[in-house]
Design an enzyme around this catalytic site. Structure first.
Site, PDB file in Angstrom:
ATOM      1  N   TYR A 168       0.562   7.961  -1.421  1.00 39.24           N
ATOM      2  CA  TYR A 168       1.032   6.369  -1.475  1.00 39.24           C
ATOM      3  C   TYR A 168       0.365   5.876  -0.117  1.00 39.24           C
ATOM      4  O   TYR A 168      -0.271   4.801  -0.309  1.00 39.24           O
ATOM      5  CB  TYR A 168       2.438   6.306  -1.667  1.00 39.24           C
ATOM      6  CG  TYR A 168       2.705   4.817  -1.607  1.00 39.24           C
ATOM      7  CD1 TYR A 168       2.638   4.023  -2.942  1.00 39.24           C
ATOM      8  CD2 TYR A 168       3.179   4.061  -0.494  1.00 39.24           C
ATOM      9  CE1 TYR A 168       2.910   2.582  -2.931  1.00 39.24           C
ATOM     10  CE2 TYR A 168       3.580   2.829  -0.673  1.00 39.24           C
ATOM     11  CZ  TYR A 168       3.351   1.989  -2.017  1.00 39.24           C
ATOM     12  OH  TYR A 168       3.792   0.635  -1.779  1.00 39.24           O
ATOM     13  N   GLY A 180       3.233  -8.943 -11.404  1.00 38.31           N
ATOM     14  CA  GLY A 180       3.951 -10.195 -11.223  1.00 38.31           C
ATOM     15  C   GLY A 180       5.258 -10.389 -11.511  1.00 38.31           C
ATOM     16  O   GLY A 180       6.002 -11.247 -11.404  1.00 38.31           O
TER      17      GLY A 180
END
Length: 323
Positions: A145, A17
């Protein structure tokens, strides 16, 4: 105050966040796009180590979310990925599995995870669309990734088929904006350019850009992406992922991106391309056809305006910017 009929309160947990996209969602929600029936909770790595299953469960226990936007990931630029592919795979697989399984265990109604266009096959036809994710290996430079992010799509389908969960994912193209990681070694191309121009201007030196400047990218402004995340959370009901991107016609070369930053920062020095450095993938053009069908009237911020706003933010917040 009583809630309007039919409105069940949502408690929305946003992992990652405090990163680029999380901060953008927080700004958009704060600036008037939030709704009275929504409570937003933004968490970061200080709140819980999401590679740890027990800490992840404790986070869900504490906040009891009804909805999750999953942004948390170990991320880095081209050169960091090349060096640490195994670390990128392991850390991200652990994070994603913990976040999604805790969401299932705690009865979360909807999860929207963030993927990346780097998950698409390296050898493919263009433009890429949502049906092509698993059609071949990703680019070798960041396979760790890329495969970890691909597995979110596999898990979403699994949770839906086995448990009926509404877990989905979005695939943004190259995101940039305020609160990015402006590290020149490890950051992505645009924030790295912004930091380089800032230093070249300050030191009175030439601006050196790695590579030929010829590769092409679709850039999406973080505040535009944030508004699209809200739409996906509230309105998009498919498990299949959706690409969030500007159109193919808005793709720009690295040279054009560098020139936009130079203009926005009012840099008057020399621009040099270091062709001894790797270019990475030449292009990964994505189709936003599905988005346009679902949301035909969405207006993206013009690229040069978004670059100018980002450069202005970086100039003002240089001391606190991640770099």
């Amino acid at each position: 105050m009583a809630e309007p009929a039919g409105m069940k309160p949502k408690r929305i947990l946003v992992t990652g966040g405090t990163g680029l996209v999380g901060r953008a969602i927080e700004k958009v929600v704060t600036d008037g796009e939030g709704r009275p029936d929504e409570e937003w909770i933004f968490v970061c790595s200080k709140d819980a180590d999401l590679t740890n299953a027990a800490e992840t469960r404790a986070l869900y226990e504490k906040y009891r979310p009804t909805h999750v936007i999953h942004l948390a990931a170990l991320v880095g630029g081209l050169f960091k990925n090349i060096k640490y592919n195994l670390d990128f795979w392991r850390r991200n697989v652990h994070i994603n599995d913990n976040v999604l399984h805790s969401a299932y265990e705690f009865g979360v109604q909807k999860v929207v995870s963030c993927l990346s266009t780097c998950i698409f096959p390296d050898k493919t036809t263009y433009p890429i669309d949502e049906s092509m994710i698993h059609n071949g290996p990703p680019h070798s430079s960041n396979f760790g990734y890329s495969y970890a992010k691909r597995m979110i799509d596999v898990q979403n389908r699994g949770y839906f088929e086995q448990h009926g969960c509404r877990f989905t994912a979005v695939i943004p193209t190259n995101v940039f904006g305020p609160h990015d990681n402006y590290n020149i070694e490890d950051g992505h191309v645009l924030p790295g350019l912004i930091h380089k121009v800032y230093l070249a201007k300050k030191n009175g030196t030439a601006l050196t850009v790695w590579g030929t400047g010829k590769p092409r990218r679709q850039f999406i402004y973080s505040l535009d992406l944030a508004r699209l995340f809200l739409w996906v959370l509230r309105e998009y009901d498919e498990v299949e992922p959706i690409i969030l991107s500007v159109g193919e016609e808005d793709e720009v070369s690295i040279r054009e991106a560098a020139e936009s930053v130079v203009e926005a920062m009012d840099f008057k020095g020399e621009l040099i391309f270091d062709t001894t450095k790797s270019d990475g993938q030449f292009k990964k053009t994505a189709s936003n056809g599905k988005l346009k069908r679902c949301l035909p009237d969405f207006q993206f911020t013009p690229f040069k305006q978004a670059v100018k706003e980002t450069c202005d933010w970086f100039n003002v917040h240089y001391d606190i910017a991640r770099k």
